[in-house]
Design a protein around this motif. Structure first.
Motif, PDB file in Angstrom:
ATOM      1  N   ASP A   1       5.888  -7.692   0.780  1.00 29.24           N
ATOM      2  CA  ASP A   1       6.037  -6.664  -0.252  1.00 29.24           C
ATOM      3  C   ASP A   1       5.400  -7.093  -1.574  1.00 29.24           C
ATOM      4  OD1 ASP A   1       7.378  -5.093   1.567  1.00 29.24           O
ATOM      5  OD2 ASP A   1       9.378  -5.617   0.828  1.00 29.24           O
ATOM      6  N   THR A   2       5.686  -8.319  -2.011  1.00 30.42           N
ATOM      7  CA  THR A   2       5.186  -8.759  -3.316  1.00 30.42           C
ATOM      8  C   THR A   2       3.675  -8.936  -3.307  1.00 30.42           C
ATOM      9  OG1 THR A   2       5.772 -11.014  -2.656  1.00 30.42           O
ATOM     10  CG2 THR A   2       7.332  -9.839  -4.070  1.00 30.42           C
ATOM     11  N   ARG A   3       3.149  -9.450  -2.205  1.00 33.03           N
ATOM     12  CA  ARG A   3       1.698  -9.617  -2.119  1.00 33.03           C
ATOM     13  C   ARG A   3       0.997  -8.257  -2.065  1.00 33.03           C
ATOM     14  NH1 ARG A   3      -2.717 -12.603  -3.428  1.00 33.03           N
ATOM     15  NH2 ARG A   3      -4.340 -12.428  -1.847  1.00 33.03           N
ATOM     16  N   GLY A   4       1.561  -7.343  -1.321  1.00 29.95           N
ATOM     17  CA  GLY A   4       0.977  -6.012  -1.248  1.00 29.95           C
ATOM     18  C   GLY A   4       0.960  -5.323  -2.597  1.00 29.95           C
ATOM     19  N   ALA A   5       2.062  -5.460  -3.345  1.00 30.53           N
ATOM     20  CA  ALA A   5       2.129  -4.839  -4.676  1.00 30.53           C
ATOM     21  C   ALA A   5       1.103  -5.468  -5.616  1.00 30.53           C
ATOM     22  CB  ALA A   5       3.530  -4.984  -5.248  1.00 30.53           C
ATOM     23  N   TYR A   6       0.947  -6.798  -5.534  1.00 28.40           N
ATOM     24  CA  TYR A   6      -0.038  -7.482  -6.390  1.00 28.40           C
ATOM     25  C   TYR A   6      -1.450  -7.006  -6.079  1.00 28.40           C
ATOM     26  CZ  TYR A   6      -3.104 -11.181  -8.111  1.00 28.40           C
ATOM     27  OH  TYR A   6      -4.132 -11.874  -8.726  1.00 28.40           O
ATOM     28  N   LEU A   7      -1.812  -6.961  -4.811  1.00 30.03           N
ATOM     29  CA  LEU A   7      -3.165  -6.541  -4.445  1.00 30.03           C
ATOM     30  C   LEU A   7      -3.427  -5.091  -4.851  1.00 30.03           C
ATOM     31  CD1 LEU A   7      -3.563  -8.234  -0.941  1.00 30.03           C
ATOM     32  CD2 LEU A   7      -4.631  -8.923  -3.103  1.00 30.03           C
ATOM     33  N   ALA A   8      -2.401  -4.260  -4.766  1.00 28.91           N
ATOM     34  CA  ALA A   8      -2.575  -2.863  -5.181  1.00 28.91           C
ATOM     35  C   ALA A   8      -2.870  -2.782  -6.678  1.00 28.91           C
ATOM     36  CB  ALA A   8      -1.323  -2.057  -4.832  1.00 28.91           C
ATOM     37  N   ARG A   9      -2.179  -3.601  -7.474  1.00 32.02           N
ATOM     38  CA  ARG A   9      -2.439  -3.614  -8.918  1.00 32.02           C
ATOM     39  C   ARG A   9      -3.855  -4.110  -9.219  1.00 32.02           C
ATOM     40  NH1 ARG A   9       2.569  -6.200  -9.072  1.00 32.02           N
ATOM     41  NH2 ARG A   9       1.599  -8.143  -9.795  1.00 32.02           N
ATOM     42  N   MET A  10      -4.291  -5.116  -8.484  1.00 34.78           N
ATOM     43  CA  MET A  10      -5.638  -5.656  -8.721  1.00 34.78           C
ATOM     44  C   MET A  10      -6.715  -4.644  -8.320  1.00 34.78           C
ATOM     45  SD  MET A  10      -5.028  -8.464 -10.192  1.00 34.78           S
ATOM     46  CE  MET A  10      -3.496  -7.708 -10.788  1.00 34.78           C
ATOM     47  N   GLU A  11      -6.484  -3.911  -7.262  1.00 34.56           N
ATOM     48  CA  GLU A  11      -7.451  -2.902  -6.838  1.00 34.56           C
ATOM     49  C   GLU A  11      -7.521  -1.772  -7.866  1.00 34.56           C
ATOM     50  OE1 GLU A  11     -10.425  -1.082  -4.739  1.00 34.56           O
ATOM     51  OE2 GLU A  11      -9.581  -3.104  -4.433  1.00 34.56           O
ATOM     52  N   GLN A  12      -6.375  -1.452  -8.431  1.00 34.99           N
ATOM     53  CA  GLN A  12      -6.351  -0.399  -9.450  1.00 34.99           C
ATOM     54  C   GLN A  12      -7.121  -0.833 -10.701  1.00 34.99           C
ATOM     55  OE1 GLN A  12      -2.398   0.612 -10.812  1.00 34.99           O
ATOM     56  NE2 GLN A  12      -3.020   2.677 -11.403  1.00 34.99           N
TER      57      GLN A  12
ATOM     58  N   ALA B   1       2.556 -15.633  -9.068  1.00 22.10           N
ATOM     59  CA  ALA B   1       1.629 -14.818  -9.855  1.00 22.10           C
ATOM     60  C   ALA B   1       0.663 -14.052  -8.968  1.00 22.10           C
ATOM     61  CB  ALA B   1       0.852 -15.696 -10.829  1.00 22.10           C
ATOM     62  N   ALA B   2       0.425 -14.558  -7.747  1.00 23.47           N
ATOM     63  CA  ALA B   2      -0.445 -13.879  -6.786  1.00 23.47           C
ATOM     64  C   ALA B   2       0.354 -13.082  -5.763  1.00 23.47           C
ATOM     65  CB  ALA B   2      -1.325 -14.904  -6.072  1.00 23.47           C
ATOM     66  N   GLY B   3       1.658 -12.923  -6.011  1.00 20.95           N
ATOM     67  CA  GLY B   3       2.498 -12.157  -5.087  1.00 20.95           C
ATOM     68  C   GLY B   3       2.926 -12.928  -3.862  1.00 20.95           C
ATOM     69  N   VAL B   4       2.795 -14.251  -3.893  1.00 23.24           N
ATOM     70  CA  VAL B   4       3.124 -15.095  -2.733  1.00 23.24           C
ATOM     71  C   VAL B   4       4.407 -15.857  -3.036  1.00 23.24           C
ATOM     72  CG1 VAL B   4       2.341 -17.000  -1.256  1.00 23.24           C
ATOM     73  CG2 VAL B   4       0.695 -15.315  -2.115  1.00 23.24           C
ATOM     74  N   LEU B   5       5.341 -15.890  -2.088  1.00 21.23           N
ATOM     75  CA  LEU B   5       6.651 -16.509  -2.283  1.00 21.23           C
ATOM     76  C   LEU B   5       6.759 -17.788  -1.458  1.00 21.23           C
ATOM     77  CD1 LEU B   5       8.864 -13.291  -2.043  1.00 21.23           C
ATOM     78  CD2 LEU B   5       7.798 -14.298  -4.084  1.00 21.23           C
ATOM     79  N   ILE B   6       6.857 -18.923  -2.146  1.00 19.96           N
ATOM     80  CA  ILE B   6       7.042 -20.202  -1.462  1.00 19.96           C
ATOM     81  C   ILE B   6       8.256 -20.905  -2.049  1.00 19.96           C
ATOM     82  CG2 ILE B   6       4.594 -20.462  -0.904  1.00 19.96           C
ATOM     83  CD1 ILE B   6       4.367 -22.455  -3.226  1.00 19.96           C
ATOM     84  N   ASN B   7       8.781 -21.897  -1.304  1.00 22.45           N
ATOM     85  CA  ASN B   7       9.927 -22.666  -1.773  1.00 22.45           C
ATOM     86  C   ASN B   7       9.808 -24.099  -1.292  1.00 22.45           C
ATOM     87  OD1 ASN B   7      10.932 -22.772   0.952  1.00 22.45           O
ATOM     88  ND2 ASN B   7      11.825 -20.741   0.664  1.00 22.45           N
ATOM     89  N   TRP B   8      10.809 -24.917  -1.629  1.00 24.11           N
ATOM     90  CA  TRP B   8      10.728 -26.346  -1.293  1.00 24.11           C
ATOM     91  C   TRP B   8      10.869 -26.616   0.186  1.00 24.11           C
ATOM     92  CZ3 TRP B   8      14.287 -28.268  -5.855  1.00 24.11           C
ATOM     93  CH2 TRP B   8      13.553 -28.192  -7.046  1.00 24.11           C
ATOM     94  N   ASP B   9      11.461 -25.713   0.944  1.00 27.35           N
ATOM     95  CA  ASP B   9      11.475 -25.885   2.399  1.00 27.35           C
ATOM     96  C   ASP B   9      10.052 -25.890   2.945  1.00 27.35           C
ATOM     97  OD1 ASP B   9      14.408 -25.792   3.201  1.00 27.35           O
ATOM     98  OD2 ASP B   9      14.248 -23.962   2.023  1.00 27.35           O
ATOM     99  N   ASP B  10       9.192 -25.043   2.384  1.00 24.85           N
ATOM    100  CA  ASP B  10       7.794 -25.004   2.816  1.00 24.85           C
ATOM    101  C   ASP B  10       7.111 -26.338   2.542  1.00 24.85           C
ATOM    102  OD1 ASP B  10       8.103 -22.273   3.514  1.00 24.85           O
ATOM    103  OD2 ASP B  10       7.659 -21.670   1.456  1.00 24.85           O
ATOM    104  N   PHE B  11       7.305 -26.883   1.335  1.00 26.26           N
ATOM    105  CA  PHE B  11       6.721 -28.187   1.006  1.00 26.26           C
ATOM    106  C   PHE B  11       7.208 -29.256   1.982  1.00 26.26           C
ATOM    107  CE2 PHE B  11       5.983 -26.136  -3.067  1.00 26.26           C
ATOM    108  CZ  PHE B  11       4.872 -26.780  -3.596  1.00 26.26           C
TER     109      PHE B  11
END
Length: 609
Positions: free
Chosen positions: A18-29, A312-322
């Motif tokens: 959802d967050t990445r899609g919203a970010y890309l939509a704003r950038m396309e606009q 800032a790019a609509g991507v959600l990461i956390n310390w579990d990923d690291f």
């Protein structure tokens, strides 16, 4: 491709849908297939070109070429940023040769953690990142530009520039490094003299001479801290020209690479082969950055910076990923503080080209990414050379030229990336184990509690610390006092460890890129000023830091811990002086360390009807 890398990448993609899609939509606009300055009124444009020389003024009025923004962190106090003084001149000449124009859009502040270490100004350091992001947005807000060149190097500056530029992700962007200073006094000798000074065996004059021989000229500090980790990340995420991160300043190749970056940004605007920043920085690029950081034992600051950059790019990461990625990524380099070599030695041993080759061979990188070159990561196994006054790229090394600095893939230095998530009844934190010897990675001992790093030295001088202990340094989180780095304690703790004592550090503050040989659970969240975890620890409580099993806990029952009244700290001394009063709003609004320690991404609320 490695199964863990693929799995973590996929879960980040799904989590971020959802967050990445919203970010890309704003950038396309925000995108415009014609030069953006064409959207300005005549009065707007006249203001924007008034100070240009006549040729540039005419080109900007014609609307048939790109206008490139230069956003720079130049100042001549910071050794890393002093070389940037002459970059705009090189850039403008190169861009003119491409039939376009470059304008200096704005400068951003750049402070040095090395200068402010242990000083009140360090409490502005972390917040300077978001300040830089906002300053970058101001520089780009004139809607005059079709591409961006970001000039910055050090700790908070590159993350801040990228955070700000991602709000203009419809524009292509390239990061232009300045390069490390030449090698001075060896890092091992520097560490030795620092410990001797901590023990009172050498005087201040000897220490100053040592430090001056280490930090001696223009360029980035040569140890592998946050500044050099920044450069590695920008290259790993496809925002540098291949092999450009660690070329020394003031050399013909450095200048030629700066000019080549200026030419390349003109090629990837809407008027050429469009490659906007929003498409370069995606979920796969973020994972690639984390993998490269882990493989080299890079700065723990990026467990916060990369979270904020990704958001800032609509991507959600956390310390579990690291932590999960770290378990799959071997340690392939030994660069101080994880070894004795400096960043110049790393570059000479094969550098970024060899590192990329190793990581691609092991299947640890997402290769199907867009970079500023448009050719994927395979091109990043090449090295830049001069042919006349032009840059050409050739195949880089296929094996390490010094296996004590860059391992060959058959014999990594460690099986994992040396960054672990710690969790337990004290909360969640991270630990960098790549510089910690295996016999020091598990410590269980009574707590010694302080609320200011400067309290440690008098205790050491009085002989109160010649024993096993876990040092708890609390009320050092972003909301308490801006989360300063706490390196003033490192030599003392190192001395005690060398004396045979079991010692460890647990803090809601930062240690950053220079985290060293003493095990340190850092960025512990929730921070103590929220009344949880560390705030409930009492002097003498037994704490276990176990980086093998990922445990961080005080040996108390959950009922006993919950029943305790949280400790309080007088933070009034951190509220004023050295500009700290101006950042009160940031301290009140900042998110936790695992959320990026940022004020930029607050919940969005609907206004009442």
């Amino acid at each position: 491709m490695n199964a863990v890398i693929r799995s973590v990448t996929q879960r980040i993609i799904e989590r971020s849908g959802d967050t990445r899609g919203a970010y890309l939509a704003r950038m396309e606009q925000a995108r415009s297939q014609a030069p953006h300055r064409g959207e300005l009124s005549c009065g707007n444009l006249a203001h924007g070109v008034a100070a240009c020389e006549q040729g540039d003024k005419s080109a900007l009025k014609l609307m048939n070429g790109a206008n490139i923004a230069i956003v720079s962190a130049y100042n001549d106090m910071l050794s890393a940023h002093q070389p940037l003084q002459h970059f705009p001149e090189l850039i403008k000449k190169a861009v003119q040769g491409m039939g376009s124009v470059a304008q200096f859009a704005g400068g951003v502040p750049a402070m040095c953690d090395g200068v402010t270490q242990g000083q009140p100004g360090m409490e502005l350091s972390l917040f300077s990142r978001d300040t830089i992001a906002m300053a970058t947005a101001v520089a780009l807000s004139h809607n005059m530009f079709d591409g961006v060149l970001c000039l910055g190097v050090c700790d908070k500056i590159v993350p801040g520039l990228l955070l700000g530029t991602l709000s203009f992700g419809h524009l292509p962007a390239i990061f232009v490094p300045a390069g490390p200073m030449t090698t001075g006094l060896s890092n091992s000798e520097k560490a030795r003299v620092r410990q001797l000074y901590a023990e009172g065996k050498v005087d201040r004059a000897a220490l100053l001479e040592c430090e001056s021989q280490s930090y001696h000229g223009p360029g980035t500090c040569t140890f592998y801290g946050t500044a050099n980790s920044n450069q590695l990340l920008m290259e790993a995420m496809g925002l540098h020209l291949p092999g450009s991160s660690f070329i020394n300043p003031g050399t013909p190749l450095r200048d030629a690479l700066t000019s080549a970056a200026a030419e390349q940004i003109c090629r990837i605007t809407e008027q050429g082969e469009y490659r906007p920043l929003a498409q370069v920085i995606d979920e796969k690029a973020i994972v690639n950055g984390i993998v490269a950081l882990l493989a080299t034992g890079g700065s723990t600051n990026h467990t916060m910076h990369l979270v904020a950059i990704a958001r800032a790019a609509g991507v959600l990461i956390n310390w579990d990923d690291f932590s999960d990625l770290s378990a799959a990524v071997p340690t392939l380099t030994r660069i101080y503080p994880n070894g004795t070599a400096d960043i110049n030695h790393f570059h000479g041993a094969g550098g970024m080209a060899l590192l990329f080759r190793h990581l691609l061979t092991l299947g640890l990188l997402n290769d199907d990414v867009l970079t500023i070159t448009g050719k994927g990561l395979e091109q990043y196994t090449e090295e830049p050379f001069l042919s006349g006054d032009r840059v050409v790229w050739r195949e880089g090394p296929t094996a390490s030229l010094d296996v004590d600095v860059i391992a060959n893939i058959e014999q990594p230095f460690d099986a994992d990336g040396g960054l672990k998530l710690l969790q337990g009844n004290l909360g969640r934190g991270v630990i960098k184990t790549s510089a910690v010897k295996p016999e020091h990675r598990v410590v269980e001992a009574p707590a010694v509690i302080i609320h200011d790093q400067h309290e440690l030295e008098p205790m050491f001088r009085r002989g109160e610390l010649d024993r096993d202990f876990v040092l708890v340094v609390r009320f050092q989180g972003p909301r308490a006092n801006g989360m300063p780095e706490l390196h003033k304690m490192t030599p003392i703790l190192g001395v005690l460890q060398d004396r045979g004592f079991k010692v460890a550090l647990v803090t809601d503050g930062r240690m950053s890129g220079a985290s060293g040989k003493v095990p340190a659970a850092i960025h512990v969240t929730p921070e103590a000023c929220r009344g949880e975890g560390l705030a409930r620890v009492q002097e003498g409580d037994v704490i276990r830091l176990d980086s093998a099993s990922g445990k961080l806990e005080v040996r108390l029952s959950s009922e006993e811990l919950a029943a305790r009244k949280p400790a309080m700290a007088d933070l009034s001394a951190n509220q004023f002086g050295m500009g700290r009063e101006l950042f009160a709003g940031m301290r009140q609004q900042v998110s936790g360390a695992e959320q990026g320690a940022s004020v930029l991404f607050q919940p969005q609320y609907s206004l009442p009807e």
